[in-house]
Structure formats: structure tokens, C-alpha cells
Design a protein around this motif. Structure first.
Motif, PDB file in Angstrom:
ATOM      1  N   GLN A   1       2.405   1.268  -5.161  1.00  0.00           N
ATOM      2  CA  GLN A   1       1.691   2.135  -6.104  1.00  0.00           C
ATOM      3  C   GLN A   1       1.869   1.667  -7.543  1.00  0.00           C
ATOM      4  O   GLN A   1       0.914   1.666  -8.328  1.00  0.00           O
ATOM      5  N   ASN A   2       3.086   1.282  -7.905  1.00  0.00           N
ATOM      6  CA  ASN A   2       3.360   0.840  -9.274  1.00  0.00           C
ATOM      7  C   ASN A   2       2.838  -0.569  -9.544  1.00  0.00           C
ATOM      8  O   ASN A   2       2.359  -0.867 -10.639  1.00  0.00           O
ATOM      9  N   ARG A   3       2.928  -1.440  -8.526  1.00  0.00           N
ATOM     10  CA  ARG A   3       2.592  -2.860  -8.726  1.00  0.00           C
ATOM     11  C   ARG A   3       1.097  -3.131  -8.614  1.00  0.00           C
ATOM     12  O   ARG A   3       0.537  -3.908  -9.375  1.00  0.00           O
ATOM     13  N   PHE A   4       0.417  -2.468  -7.669  1.00  0.00           N
ATOM     14  CA  PHE A   4      -0.988  -2.771  -7.388  1.00  0.00           C
ATOM     15  C   PHE A   4      -1.939  -1.616  -7.689  1.00  0.00           C
ATOM     16  O   PHE A   4      -3.137  -1.745  -7.422  1.00  0.00           O
ATOM     17  N   ASP A   5      -1.406  -0.515  -8.214  1.00  0.00           N
ATOM     18  CA  ASP A   5      -2.234   0.644  -8.564  1.00  0.00           C
ATOM     19  C   ASP A   5      -3.033   1.140  -7.349  1.00  0.00           C
ATOM     20  O   ASP A   5      -4.229   1.417  -7.436  1.00  0.00           O
ATOM     21  N   LEU A   6      -2.363   1.224  -6.220  1.00  0.00           N
ATOM     22  CA  LEU A   6      -2.974   1.744  -5.001  1.00  0.00           C
ATOM     23  C   LEU A   6      -2.277   3.050  -4.629  1.00  0.00           C
ATOM     24  O   LEU A   6      -1.046   3.123  -4.609  1.00  0.00           O
ATOM     25  N   SER A   7      -3.058   4.076  -4.336  1.00  0.00           N
ATOM     26  CA  SER A   7      -2.484   5.365  -3.949  1.00  0.00           C
ATOM     27  C   SER A   7      -2.175   5.379  -2.451  1.00  0.00           C
ATOM     28  O   SER A   7      -2.524   4.443  -1.718  1.00  0.00           O
ATOM     29  N   LEU A   8      -1.550   6.429  -2.020  1.00  0.00           N
ATOM     30  CA  LEU A   8      -1.187   6.553  -0.610  1.00  0.00           C
ATOM     31  C   LEU A   8      -2.434   6.577   0.276  1.00  0.00           C
ATOM     32  O   LEU A   8      -2.405   6.119   1.421  1.00  0.00           O
ATOM     33  N   ASN A   9      -3.538   7.095  -0.269  1.00  0.00           N
ATOM     34  CA  ASN A   9      -4.790   7.151   0.504  1.00  0.00           C
ATOM     35  C   ASN A   9      -5.477   5.788   0.590  1.00  0.00           C
ATOM     36  O   ASN A   9      -6.390   5.603   1.400  1.00  0.00           O
ATOM     37  N   ASP A  10      -5.069   4.862  -0.269  1.00  0.00           N
ATOM     38  CA  ASP A  10      -5.708   3.539  -0.300  1.00  0.00           C
ATOM     39  C   ASP A  10      -5.085   2.558   0.688  1.00  0.00           C
ATOM     40  O   ASP A  10      -5.617   1.460   0.880  1.00  0.00           O
ATOM     41  N   ILE A  11      -3.959   2.928   1.266  1.00  0.00           N
ATOM     42  CA  ILE A  11      -3.269   2.011   2.175  1.00  0.00           C
ATOM     43  C   ILE A  11      -2.988   2.707   3.503  1.00  0.00           C
ATOM     44  O   ILE A  11      -2.994   3.940   3.576  1.00  0.00           O
ATOM     45  N   SER A  12      -2.788   1.927   4.530  1.00  0.00           N
ATOM     46  CA  SER A  12      -2.415   2.469   5.844  1.00  0.00           C
ATOM     47  C   SER A  12      -1.359   1.572   6.472  1.00  0.00           C
ATOM     48  O   SER A  12      -1.338   0.355   6.247  1.00  0.00           O
ATOM     49  N   ASP A  13      -0.470   2.191   7.247  1.00  0.00           N
ATOM     50  CA  ASP A  13       0.618   1.448   7.884  1.00  0.00           C
ATOM     51  C   ASP A  13       0.086   0.504   8.949  1.00  0.00           C
ATOM     52  O   ASP A  13      -0.829   0.842   9.704  1.00  0.00           O
ATOM     53  N   VAL A  14       0.692  -0.668   9.008  1.00  0.00           N
ATOM     54  CA  VAL A  14       0.388  -1.633  10.066  1.00  0.00           C
ATOM     55  C   VAL A  14       1.617  -1.867  10.937  1.00  0.00           C
ATOM     56  O   VAL A  14       1.563  -1.774  12.163  1.00  0.00           O
ATOM     57  N   SER A  15       2.763  -2.133  10.279  1.00  0.00           N
ATOM     58  CA  SER A  15       3.975  -2.379  11.052  1.00  0.00           C
ATOM     59  C   SER A  15       5.206  -2.169  10.184  1.00  0.00           C
ATOM     60  O   SER A  15       5.128  -2.222   8.945  1.00  0.00           O
ATOM     61  N   ALA A  16       6.335  -1.938  10.850  1.00  0.00           N
ATOM     62  CA  ALA A  16       7.633  -1.833  10.190  1.00  0.00           C
ATOM     63  C   ALA A  16       8.653  -2.529  11.083  1.00  0.00           C
ATOM     64  O   ALA A  16       8.719  -2.250  12.283  1.00  0.00           O
ATOM     65  N   GLU A  17       9.424  -3.423  10.501  1.00  0.00           N
ATOM     66  CA  GLU A  17      10.374  -4.208  11.291  1.00  0.00           C
ATOM     67  C   GLU A  17      11.724  -4.231  10.592  1.00  0.00           C
ATOM     68  O   GLU A  17      11.801  -4.504   9.385  1.00  0.00           O
ATOM     69  N   ILE A  18      12.775  -3.947  11.339  1.00  0.00           N
ATOM     70  CA  ILE A  18      14.113  -3.930  10.780  1.00  0.00           C
ATOM     71  C   ILE A  18      14.885  -5.158  11.231  1.00  0.00           C
ATOM     72  O   ILE A  18      14.697  -5.658  12.344  1.00  0.00           O
ATOM     73  N   SER A  19      15.737  -5.672  10.329  1.00  0.00           N
ATOM     74  CA  SER A  19      16.652  -6.773  10.656  1.00  0.00           C
ATOM     75  C   SER A  19      18.069  -6.258  10.438  1.00  0.00           C
ATOM     76  O   SER A  19      18.475  -6.004   9.295  1.00  0.00           O
TER      77      SER A  19
END
Length: 457
Positions: free
Chosen positions: A82-100
């Protein structure tokens, strides 16, 4: 993919964001210390306009840090987007989350889909956020390609790589043959030792200067896991040795070819050479006007990472001219030998230039500015191979001395073609100076061939 499926306009909009652009990568590493100190690395990426792109931080795996839950880590990633690309939560959608799961912390990698920037017919705009502990250490914006298109492209790339490899090594073997046959004639006394000495001295100086000037670029890719001095010895020594060996080979080819040049039946005037050059320039312009299946990237930006970029570009252009001119003059004198100046085996006056052009063009197969399919490769080969054969039959067979100046003018025009684009710093100045020097060298070589070396006295 974007160029072919979405068009040049969309490609232009995504350059520098989801499509890579030329940028500076300034690395900060340590070559001394313990394993952790040598593993940690900072990379500062600078955009073409001088603005900061990002700072990437590579952290040792055993360094201590936070172990966040997925929700907390995702909130950090979303806030960063949101701060870096000026995209709101509605502008993006989850694809994946991976933990190491690391010994002393947990790292997370999140991938989001950008639904706002550009709607694509196919494919997807993705943002990858890497979190080490509780800090964002890097991001990457890229385009997710359709699996079918990517699979087909990989198959095409494999085929193209095979063609480039075969053509490249065929040219390498040909140059080795040319050098070996030239050294054999040297041992028999059929060799121009004077021009060999001058050429080898000049090319050796170019190789040494180029190696020393390229020192910053050479060390920029060094691994901190290996001793710095060992990498210096291998890289610097290898580059210098290759440059000197190649200078010796090219010079020996020139020493052999120059003695095969007979007295000209007709000496063409400089106006006639200029007109032939203009004809060649028109052909080059025509080749660049053909529709490109891939975007045309102007090479040379990497030359800015040297001590003296202006000198580096000039050295590179002059060295390239020598390679083209000397290899071409060997082919043409070889053609004179096997056809007895077109008195026999006339079919070879067409096929040999055709094969040579086929190999040269094939080294750029499916690359930027090169042929992207077999038909275009065949078309360009026939077009330029036929032109080279026609120039040989109509002009070169009567006056071989036009070759160095003709190649110089064509090389200069090719160098100047994109000089005003500002694709890299100092492009205009270096290309203009290179063109002037190359034409002067071509003129000097023609005088030498016309006077059979008397200009040295």
C-alpha cells in the motif's frame, strides 16, 4: 509475451515496473570475516532516472529474528504494498503464502495479484514480497505467464539455443581453421610479417586496455564465498590471456590474407566506394524497419560499469571492426583461391557467402533484433548472402582494397544508427568518435594495401 500478446503500447506502460528495465545494481559485500559476515549482502537498485528502486537485504540463515504468524506477516506485506505501490486492499488479491522455518527465525514469501495497474488479456501481474523475520527484505514485480504459452516458449527457446550454439561454434571452428592455415603459411614464408606485427601490437594494446578498464564490471559479480584474490587471478588472467590469444589469431589471419591480395584490375574511386556504402546502409536500414516479434533492445548499457565508459565503448567498437574486416577479407581471398577469381567453380561465389551469412545471422536467432523463425532466418540469409556475393562479383574481385574502407563505412553507419536515443550514458559521443576512428583506420588500411606497405616507410 507482452510484446506479442498485448502489443508495444502495453509493453511500454509496464517497462520499469512489471517488465525489467536497465538499472544499476550496487552491491555491498564482505570478502573477509566469518561465514555470516560474508553471506550478508545489500543490493541497492537504482532506476534509469537516478531514483531509488529498492534496497535488497540478504540475511544469513542462522541470524536471529522474529517468528511471525501468517496473519501478522501478511499485514506487513500488505502495508508495504500500500505504501510502496499505492495499491489498496481491494486492488490486490492473495495468490500464495510460503513459510521458511529457519533455526532462529521464520521467513515468509507472499505473492499477490495486481488487479488495478493493467488488465491483460491473458497472464497476470504479480507482486512478490520477501520478509525475513519481521522486515521486508526485497520485492519483485513480474508477469505470470500462461502455462501453455510458457511451455511452448521454452520449447522454442531450446530450439533457438541449439541453432545459436551450432552457428557460434561453427564460426569458432572456422576462425580456428583460418588461424591454423595462416600460421602454416607463415612457416612456409608466405606471410606478411610486417602487417602482422602492427596488427598484433595494436590489438594487444586494445585487449590490455579493455581488460584493465573492465575491472569494475569484472569484480561486480564476484561471490563473497570464494577468496577475492583467487577470483581476480582467474578473471583478470583469463580475460587478458583470451584477449592476447585472439589478437594473435586475428593478426595471423591478416598477415596471411594480405599477401594473397593481388594488384587491382581496377582501382575504384572513393566516390564509388561511398556509393556502394550507401547501398549497404540502405539495406541495414531496411532490415531494422522490419516488424519485430520481440522488442529491440540496444546493447551497451553494461559498458557504463567501467573506469572510463567513453574509452570502453570506443575500444569495443574498434575491436569489433577489426574482427569483421579481417575475417571477411580472409573469406574473400579464400574465395579467390578456390574459384581462381571466378574463373571456375562459379557456384561457390554464391554459396560460400551464403553459408557465412547464415552462420553469422544464426548466432542472433530468436534474440533481440535477430530472426525469430526459420523463414525469416532463411530470408535474411538469402538477402544479405546474395548481396555479399553480388558485391564480390561486381567490385571486390577487381579491387580487394575496397574491403577495409567499405566495412569501416558500414560499421560506422551501423554504430551511428541509434546514437541519438541516449540508451546509455555517453552513447552519442562514443559512437561518433568510434565512427570517425574506424573510417580513418579503414582508409589507412586501404592505403597500405594499395601501396603494398610503403606507407610504413
Amino acid at each position: 509475451f507482452i510484446w506479442q500478446e498485448e502489443g508495444p503500447d502495453t509493453y511500454g506502460l509496464l517497462i520499469g515496473s512489471y517488465l525489467d528495465n536497465v538499472m544499476w545494481n550496487i552491491r555491498y559485500v564482505k570478502f573477509q570475516g566469518d561465514v555470516n559476515e560474508k553471506t550478508e549482502e545489500y543490493s541497492v537498485l537504482i532506476n534509469p532516472d537516478g531514483s531509488l528502486n529498492q534496497i535488497r537485504h540478504k540475511i544469513p540463515e542462522n541470524q536471529e529474528g522474529a517468528s511471525l504468524k501468517e496473519k501478522s506477516a501478511r499485514n506487513i506485506a500488505i502495508n508495504y504494498i500500500q505504501n510502496r505501490f499505492d495499491l489498496s486492499l481491494n486492488d490486490i488479491s492473495d495468490v500464495s503464502a510460503e513459510i521458511s522455518n529457519l533455526p532462529n527465525r521464520d521467513d515468509w514469501t507472499f505473492i499477490f495479484s495486481d488487479n488495478k495497474t493493467q488488465n491483460l488479456k491473458d497472464g497476470d501481474l504479480r507482486i512478490k514480497i520477501s520478509i525475513s523475520g519481521d522486515k521486508v527484505t526485497s520485492f519483485n514485480r513480474y508477469i505470470y505467464l500462461p502455462e501453455e504459452w510458457e511451455r511452448e516458449e521454452k520449447n522454442n527457446a531450446t530450439f533457438a539455443s541449439m541453432i545459436r550454439t551450432v552457428c557460434y561454434f561453427s564460426l569458432v571452428f572456422f576462425i580456428l581453421y583460418a588461424a591454423a592455415s595462416s600460421i602454416a603459411r607463415w612457416s612456409k614464408g608466405k606471410f606478411n610479417l610486417k602487417i602482422f606485427k602492427y596488427a598484433f601490437s595494436g590489438l594487444s594494446v586494445l585487449a590490455i586496455l579493455n581488460t584493465v578498464n573492465n575491472y569494475p564490471a569484472m569484480i561486480s559479480g564476484f561471490s563473497s564465498a570464494k577468496p577475492f584474490i583467487n577470483q581476480i587471478i582467474m578473471s583478470l588472467g583469463g580475460s587478458l590471456l583470451f584477449g592476447l590469444i585472439f589478437a594473435f589469431m586475428i593478426s595471423s589471419i591478416l598477415g596471411n590474407s594480405s599477401v594473397k591480395i593481388k594488384k587491382s584490375v581496377h582501382i575504384f574511386s572513393y566516390l564509388e566506394i561511398l556509393l556502394i556504402s550507401i547501398w549497404g546502409i540502405c539495406l541495414i536500414t531496411f532490415s531494422y524497419s522490419l516488424k519485430q516479434a520481440t522488442p529491440l533492445w540496444i546493447s551497451g548499457a553494461e559498458g557504463a560499469n567501467v573506469y572510463f565508459p567513453l574509452l570502453g565503448y570506443i575500444l569495443s567498437n574498434i575491436s569489433s571492426y577489426f574482427d569483421k574486416f579481417i575475417i571477411l577479407i580472409f573469406i574473400l581471398t579464400w574465395l579467390n583461391d578456390i574459384t581462381d577469381f571466378t574463373r571456375k567453380k562459379k557456384i561457390l561465389t554464391f554459396f560460400l557467402p551464403l553459408i557465412f551469412i547464415c552462420l553469422v545471422v544464426g548466432t542472433d536467432f530468436s534474440s533481440s533484433g535477430g530472426p525469430h523463425n526459420m523463414f525469416r532466418w532463411f530470408y535474411i540469409t538469402m538477402f544479405y548472402g546474395g548481396t555479399l556475393a553480388a558485391v564480390y562479383l561486381a567490385y571486390v574481385v577487381y579491387d580487394m582494397t575496397i574491403v577495409p574502407l567499405l566495412v569501416a563505412m558500414l560499421t560506422a553507419s551501423e554504430i551511428l544508427t541509434f546514437s541519438n536515443t541516449g540508451a546509455y550514458p555517453g552513447m552519442l559521443a562514443s559512437n561518433v568518435l568510434s565512427a570517425v576512428l574506424i573510417i580513418a583506420i579503414g582508409y589507412w588500411f586501404r592505403l597500405y594495401l594499395l601501396n603494398k606497405g610503403n606507407i610504413f616507410n
